[in-house]
Enzyme design. Structure first.
Site, PDB file in Angstrom:
ATOM      1  N   ASP A 241       2.018  -4.305  -1.723  1.00  0.00           N
ATOM      2  CA  ASP A 241       2.178  -4.992  -2.490  1.00  0.00           C
ATOM      3  C   ASP A 241       1.640  -6.368  -3.072  1.00  0.00           C
ATOM      4  OD1 ASP A 241       5.257  -4.160  -1.885  1.00  0.00           O
ATOM      5  OD2 ASP A 241       5.028  -5.181  -0.139  1.00  0.00           O
TER       6      ASP A 241
ATOM      7  N   ARG B 178      16.664  -0.051 -26.864  1.00  0.00           N
ATOM      8  CA  ARG B 178      17.251  -0.309 -25.701  1.00  0.00           C
ATOM      9  C   ARG B 178      16.422  -1.043 -25.388  1.00  0.00           C
ATOM     10  NH1 ARG B 178      19.055   6.113 -23.592  1.00  0.00           N
ATOM     11  NH2 ARG B 178      20.631   6.061 -24.780  1.00  0.00           N
TER      12      ARG B 178
ATOM     13  N   TYR C 129      10.079   4.565  -4.572  1.00  0.00           N
ATOM     14  CA  TYR C 129       9.229   5.595  -3.216  1.00  0.00           C
ATOM     15  C   TYR C 129       8.283   6.393  -3.771  1.00  0.00           C
ATOM     16  CZ  TYR C 129      12.229   3.610   0.048  1.00  0.00           C
ATOM     17  OH  TYR C 129      12.508   2.625   0.715  1.00  0.00           O
ATOM     18  N   VAL C 130       8.218   6.381  -5.124  1.00  0.00           N
ATOM     19  CA  VAL C 130       7.477   7.451  -6.415  1.00  0.00           C
ATOM     20  C   VAL C 130       6.244   6.436  -6.052  1.00  0.00           C
ATOM     21  CG1 VAL C 130       6.808   7.674  -8.718  1.00  0.00           C
ATOM     22  CG2 VAL C 130       8.635   8.454  -8.000  1.00  0.00           C
TER      23      VAL C 130
ATOM     24  N   ARG D  22      19.302   0.450 -19.537  1.00  0.00           N
ATOM     25  CA  ARG D  22      19.404   1.218 -18.834  1.00  0.00           C
ATOM     26  C   ARG D  22      18.609   0.561 -17.649  1.00  0.00           C
ATOM     27  NH1 ARG D  22      22.301   3.082 -21.715  1.00  0.00           N
ATOM     28  NH2 ARG D  22      23.134   4.911 -22.307  1.00  0.00           N
TER      29      ARG D  22
HETATM   30  O1  F6P Z   1       6.071  -3.285   2.412  1.00  0.00           O
HETATM   31  C1  F6P Z   1       5.448  -2.112   1.015  1.00  0.00           C
HETATM   32  C2  F6P Z   1       7.174  -1.672   0.462  1.00  0.00           C
HETATM   33  O2  F6P Z   1       6.535  -0.647  -0.037  1.00  0.00           O
HETATM   34  C3  F6P Z   1       7.293  -2.840  -0.177  1.00  0.00           C
HETATM   35  O3  F6P Z   1       7.716  -2.654  -1.355  1.00  0.00           O
HETATM   36  C4  F6P Z   1       9.552  -2.136  -0.455  1.00  0.00           C
HETATM   37  O4  F6P Z   1       9.889  -3.371  -0.483  1.00  0.00           O
HETATM   38  C5  F6P Z   1       9.481  -1.799   1.057  1.00  0.00           C
HETATM   39  O5  F6P Z   1       8.006  -1.447   1.644  1.00  0.00           O
HETATM   40  C6  F6P Z   1      10.008  -0.651   1.231  1.00  0.00           C
HETATM   41  O6  F6P Z   1      10.512  -0.788   2.397  1.00  0.00           O
HETATM   42  P1  F6P Z   1      10.975   1.470   3.233  1.00  0.00           P
HETATM   43  O7  F6P Z   1       9.800   1.882   3.609  1.00  0.00           O
HETATM   44  O8  F6P Z   1      11.049   0.573   4.658  1.00  0.00           O
HETATM   45  O9  F6P Z   1      11.782   1.458   2.805  1.00  0.00           O
END
Ligand code: F6P
Length: 375
Positions: free
Chosen positions: A137, A172, A299-300, A293
């Site tokens: 972040d 789109r 998480y990628v 869309r």
């Molecule tokens: O703090 C980093 C971060 O990747 C954020 O961007 C995201 O919202 C959050 O962690 C997701 O966290 P978790 O792994 O707890 O789902």
């Protein structure tokens, strides 16, 4: 010759690319350069509470520079509020005892904003603490950048790039959700670098009508597709107002009843915000009559091998961390400052968040190249 120093190291909070490069940077410098002893704790602060360790030596530190995630494992556990046998407990005393029992001279904590706060708490409890700033972040205060961000920026930018050809082919709107609940650095960076037509970040509340107008203007010029890069935490002007009111209420709350009430109102608003990206795409479809869309990058963005920029940043922060331990400087975060590093007092970092200022050069550049920021 004096006794060699013994240091512990842990990774806490969400994982991010570059953690292993940082562990290696601290470890190799501490072991090879200063002759210190180093042990890793597994799964964040829980590892030192439960005394679950991984001995870090030449062989465990080898071959990890390019590996994603963290060889130590991580968790979002906080030292002073940890779930133990179904009960939330303050484990500070246990951490102190284990630190002493293991003969540690310092504990290195690698993490984001939450970890800086937890680390500060342990420093106040009397431990020699030193931290490194990591998070995709990029929102840790008082450091130029955090490791993990550069890799995530590459990944999110590539995604925005790739969405162009399919959005173009199908005429789109594609709304790409990028990570970042409170800070928009990743969305803004990837949106600019990937040429998104609309960029929505938590720091700039949006007006959906204005976004639709921008998309319709593009259609009017014969461009029947648009890419919208939206941060997880971006919100409409109305929602932002509602959040602000409840946050003010929570800050003003003095009695336990008022605090609880504000907390539950905030939780309700957060719950309502879930699915915001899908709602936004639907609204844009209705307003523009362009098919929409959604792509959630998720998480990628946190997985896989760190970029060269992150390996470099994590290595130099890690090496500087071992230097500071050697000099006996504690209670600090090793910040990235220009080409170098700088120790910053934990009390200045803890509880602060680096968000995108509305007049930041990235924001200005985005506006100048004609990107709609939703306001
Ligand atoms: O703090 C980093 C971060 O990747 C954020 O961007 C995201 O919202 C959050 O962690 C997701 O966290 P978790 O792994 O707890 O789902």
């Amino acid at each position: 010759m004096g006794k060699s120093k013994r240091i512990g190291i842990l990774t806490a909070g969400g994982d991010s690319p570059g953690l292993n490069a940082a562990i290696r940077g601290v470890g190799k410098t501490a072991l090879g350069f200063y002759g210190m002893d180093i042990i890793g704790f597994r799964d964040g602060f829980r590892g030192i509470v439960e005394d679950r360790r991984l001995k870090l030596d030449k062989s465990t530190l080898a071959g990890i520079l390019t590996v994603g995630g963290t060889i130590l494992g991580t968790s979002r556990d906080k030292p002073h509020r940890m779930l133990i046998d179904g009960r939330t407990r303050d484990m500070t005393q246990t951490i102190k005892e284990n630190y002493k029992k293991l003969g540690l001279d310092a504990l290195v904590c690698l993490g984001g904003g939450g970890t800086q706060k937890s680390a500060m708490h342990l420093a106040e409890a009397g431990l020699n603490i030193i931290t490194l700033p990591k998070t995709i972040d990029n929102d840790v205060a008082l450091t130029d950048s955090t490791f993990g961000f550069a890799t995530a920026l590459d990944i999110a930018t590539e995604a925005v790039d790739r969405l162009h050809s399919t959005a173009h082919s199908h005429h789109r709107i594609i709304v790409a959700e990028v990570m970042g609940h409170r800070a928009g650095w990743l969305t803004l960076g990837a949106g600019i670098a990937g040429g998104a037509d609309v960029i929505l970040i938590p720091e700039i509340p949006y007006n959906v009508q204005r976004i639709a107008e921008a998309i319709k203007r593009r259609s009017g010029r014969g461009t029947n597709f648009s890419i919208v890069a939206v941060a997880e935490g971006a919100m409409s002007e109305e929602d932002a107002q509602a959040f602000k009111l409840v946050e003010n209420k929570r800050e003003r709350a003095r009695t336990l009843h008022d605090k609880k009430e504000a907390k539950s109102e905030l939780a309700a608003l957060e719950q309502r915000h879930t699915g915001n990206t899908l709602r936004l795409a639907r609204q844009l479809e209705e307003l523009t009559h362009l098919e929409s869309r959604v792509t959630i990058l998720g998480y990628v963005q946190r997985g896989g091998t760190p970029s060269p920029a992150d390996r470099l940043l994590a290595s130099r922060l890690g090496a500087a961390c071992a230097d500071l331990i050697h000099e006996g400087i504690f209670g600090v975060m090793v910040a990235a400052r220009g080409e170098g590093t700088e120790p910053v007092a934990l009390e200045k970092v803890a509880g602060k968040r680096k968000i995108v200022p509305p007049d930041h050069p990235w924001v200005e550049a985005a506006r100048k190249v004609g990107t709609c920021l939703g306001d």
